[in-house]
Design an enzyme around this catalytic site. Structure first.
Site, PDB file in Angstrom:
ATOM      1  N   ASP A  63       0.846  -1.205   0.000  1.00 39.32           N
ATOM      2  CA  ASP A  63       0.000   0.000   0.000  1.00 39.32           C
ATOM      3  C   ASP A  63       0.878   1.251   0.000  1.00 39.32           C
ATOM      4  O   ASP A  63       0.382   2.372  -0.104  1.00 39.32           O
ATOM      5  CB  ASP A  63      -0.996  -0.007   1.164  1.00 39.32           C
ATOM      6  CG  ASP A  63      -0.330   0.015   2.522  1.00 39.32           C
ATOM      7  OD1 ASP A  63       0.911  -0.134   2.603  1.00 39.32           O
ATOM      8  OD2 ASP A  63      -1.061   0.183   3.529  1.00 39.32           O
ATOM      9  N   SER A  64       2.223   1.048   0.046  1.00 40.63           N
ATOM     10  CA  SER A  64       3.151   2.146  -0.219  1.00 40.63           C
ATOM     11  C   SER A  64       2.904   2.729  -1.603  1.00 40.63           C
ATOM     12  O   SER A  64       3.368   3.838  -1.906  1.00 40.63           O
ATOM     13  CB  SER A  64       4.601   1.656  -0.103  1.00 40.63           C
ATOM     14  OG  SER A  64       4.783   0.466  -0.844  1.00 40.63           O
ATOM     15  N   ASP A 102      -1.083  -6.142  -0.527  1.00 42.59           N
ATOM     16  CA  ASP A 102      -1.342  -5.466   0.744  1.00 42.59           C
ATOM     17  C   ASP A 102      -2.820  -5.088   0.819  1.00 42.59           C
ATOM     18  O   ASP A 102      -3.361  -4.503  -0.129  1.00 42.59           O
ATOM     19  CB  ASP A 102      -0.524  -4.161   0.768  1.00 42.59           C
ATOM     20  CG  ASP A 102       0.251  -3.974   2.058  1.00 42.59           C
ATOM     21  OD1 ASP A 102       0.044  -4.746   3.007  1.00 42.59           O
ATOM     22  OD2 ASP A 102       1.070  -3.045   2.084  1.00 42.59           O
ATOM     23  N   LYS A 132      -1.283  -9.313   2.697  1.00 46.75           N
ATOM     24  CA  LYS A 132      -0.613  -8.828   3.907  1.00 46.75           C
ATOM     25  C   LYS A 132      -1.561  -7.884   4.628  1.00 46.75           C
ATOM     26  O   LYS A 132      -2.280  -7.106   3.986  1.00 46.75           O
ATOM     27  CB  LYS A 132       0.689  -8.099   3.562  1.00 46.75           C
ATOM     28  CG  LYS A 132       1.388  -7.475   4.782  1.00 46.75           C
ATOM     29  CD  LYS A 132       2.814  -7.042   4.481  1.00 46.75           C
ATOM     30  CE  LYS A 132       2.920  -5.677   3.864  1.00 46.75           C
ATOM     31  NZ  LYS A 132       2.375  -4.577   4.680  1.00 46.75           N
ATOM     32  N   GLU A 134      -1.850  -5.403   8.474  1.00 50.34           N
ATOM     33  CA  GLU A 134      -1.072  -4.837   9.589  1.00 50.34           C
ATOM     34  C   GLU A 134      -1.754  -5.115  10.924  1.00 50.34           C
ATOM     35  O   GLU A 134      -2.980  -5.071  11.026  1.00 50.34           O
ATOM     36  CB  GLU A 134      -0.931  -3.315   9.396  1.00 50.34           C
ATOM     37  CG  GLU A 134      -0.135  -2.947   8.162  1.00 50.34           C
ATOM     38  CD  GLU A 134       0.071  -1.439   7.998  1.00 50.34           C
ATOM     39  OE1 GLU A 134      -0.321  -0.663   8.913  1.00 50.34           O
ATOM     40  OE2 GLU A 134       0.624  -1.042   6.959  1.00 50.34           O
ATOM     41  N   GLU A 200       8.795  -3.938  10.909  1.00 50.81           N
ATOM     42  CA  GLU A 200       9.221  -2.646  10.362  1.00 50.81           C
ATOM     43  C   GLU A 200       9.677  -1.719  11.479  1.00 50.81           C
ATOM     44  O   GLU A 200       8.946  -1.486  12.447  1.00 50.81           O
ATOM     45  CB  GLU A 200       8.062  -1.999   9.568  1.00 50.81           C
ATOM     46  CG  GLU A 200       8.452  -0.645   8.986  1.00 50.81           C
ATOM     47  CD  GLU A 200       7.525  -0.135   7.897  1.00 50.81           C
ATOM     48  OE1 GLU A 200       6.603  -0.867   7.478  1.00 50.81           O
ATOM     49  OE2 GLU A 200       7.727   1.021   7.463  1.00 50.81           O
TER      50      GLU A 200
HETATM   51  O1  KIV Z   1       3.519  -1.095   1.712  1.00 55.87           O
HETATM   52  C1  KIV Z   1       4.684  -1.518   1.738  1.00 55.87           C
HETATM   53  O2  KIV Z   1       5.486  -1.298   0.806  1.00 55.87           O
HETATM   54  C2  KIV Z   1       5.094  -2.280   2.897  1.00 55.87           C
HETATM   55  C3  KIV Z   1       6.541  -2.638   3.018  1.00 55.87           C
HETATM   56  C4  KIV Z   1       7.332  -1.436   3.339  1.00 55.87           C
HETATM   57  C5  KIV Z   1       6.754  -3.738   3.969  1.00 55.87           C
HETATM   58  O3  KIV Z   1       4.300  -2.596   3.713  1.00 55.87           O
END
Ligand code: KIV
Length: 282
Positions: A63-64, A102, A132, A134, A200
């Site tokens: 989600d980056s 994510d 993924k 959180e 992280e």
């Molecule tokens: O969203 C992302 O890129 C991440 C990584 C930094 C682990 O969660």
């Protein structure tokens, strides 16, 4: 040839020939062998192809993307509909890597059922191989339901950017007593069926202890050298990000190289040096 056996007979997850996609079982097996592996983010078919052909075993559609693709100043605004086409592109661009999607902010925290509906969209509509999410104890019902539905889940502890407003900024997590909470969250995620955990921005010593306590791989970002795997956002590692975090190592100076190339193109266009005869059709 097994998933982790190369042509010269050595076993390796990174770069080894497979003839099929990496699976979550391969990642657990790599931990048993004590093998470290790299993960990078990807958001499009072309970078996915490059990273996949370089042998990167796991690609994360993070989600980056909110920040590095969509230009927001946090990960919060990005939506499922924003991330689905990026995930589908990464799946199409890769042949060997396990592609992890994510789950964005607000798409799974509400309930286990909400998490299942969101994760199922990433698996069905984008072809993701895992998701993924959180958090620790607060998302255990989500992890349990997803795993029981056949969806591999990667956890994410420490600095969880979707909670930046509660954490009070992007800062190191798990110092002092909160390290014990993080350790118990990691164990809970493993018990709930997660196949790996991102750590992280946590102290290196804590990440080392968590890694030694789990049978599933830990994936560090700003978590020191002892985790089973390391992940970086590709724009950070390639030198595209203007002010990278302390934990980033830049392996290229792509911003400088792109600036040079686009200025050279502009100069050729304005001077008439491009296109030449060889770039033109009869
Ligand atoms: O969203 C992302 O890129 C991440 C990584 C930094 C682990 O969660």
């Amino acid at each position: 040839m097994s998933s982790s056996t190369t042509t010269n007979g050595s076993t390796t997850l990174y770069g080894g020939a497979t003839g099929r996609r990496i699976t979550v079982r391969d990642l657990i097996a790599a931990k048993e062998r004590g093998e470290r592996w790299p993960m990078v983010t990807s958001y499009d078919a072309m970078t996915a192809r490059v990273f996949d052909q370089a042998g990167i075993p796991v690609l994360l559609v993070g989600d980056s993307a909110a920040m590095v693709v969509y230009g927001y100043d946090s990960t919060l605004p990005v939506t499922v509909d924003d991330l689905l086409p990026l995930t589908a592109a990464v799946v199409r661009g890769s042949a060997r890597a396990l592609v992890v999607a994510d789950l964005p902010f607000g798409s799974y925290q509400g309930s286990a059922q909400q998490a299942l509906e969101t994760a199922a969209r990433f698996m069905k509509e984008a072809g993701a191989h895992a998701v993924k999410l959180e958090g620790g104890r607060r998302v255990l019902p989500q992890v349990e339901l997803l795993v029981s539905a056949g969806i591999p889940v990667m956890g994410h502890l420490g600095l969880t950017p979707q909670s930046v407003n509660v954490l009070g900024g992007y800062r190191v997590q798990g110092r002092g007593q909160s390290g014990d909470e993080l350790m118990s969250d990691a164990k809970d995620l493993e018990r709930a069926g997660a196949f790996s955990v991102v750590l992280e921005c946590v102290p290196a010593e804590l990440a080392e202890r968590v890694t030694a306590s789990l049978a599933i791989p830990t994936i560090g970002i700003g978590a020191g050298p002892a985790t089973d795997a390391q992940v970086l956002v590709w724009q950070d590692l390639m030198g595209l990000t203007p002010r990278p975090a302390k934990f980033v190592k830049q392996y290229s100076e792509l911003a400088t190289e792109m600036d040079r190339a686009v200025r050279a193109f502009a100069a050729d266009v304005t001077s008439g040096a491009f296109p030449e005869a060889g770039h033109s059709y009869e």
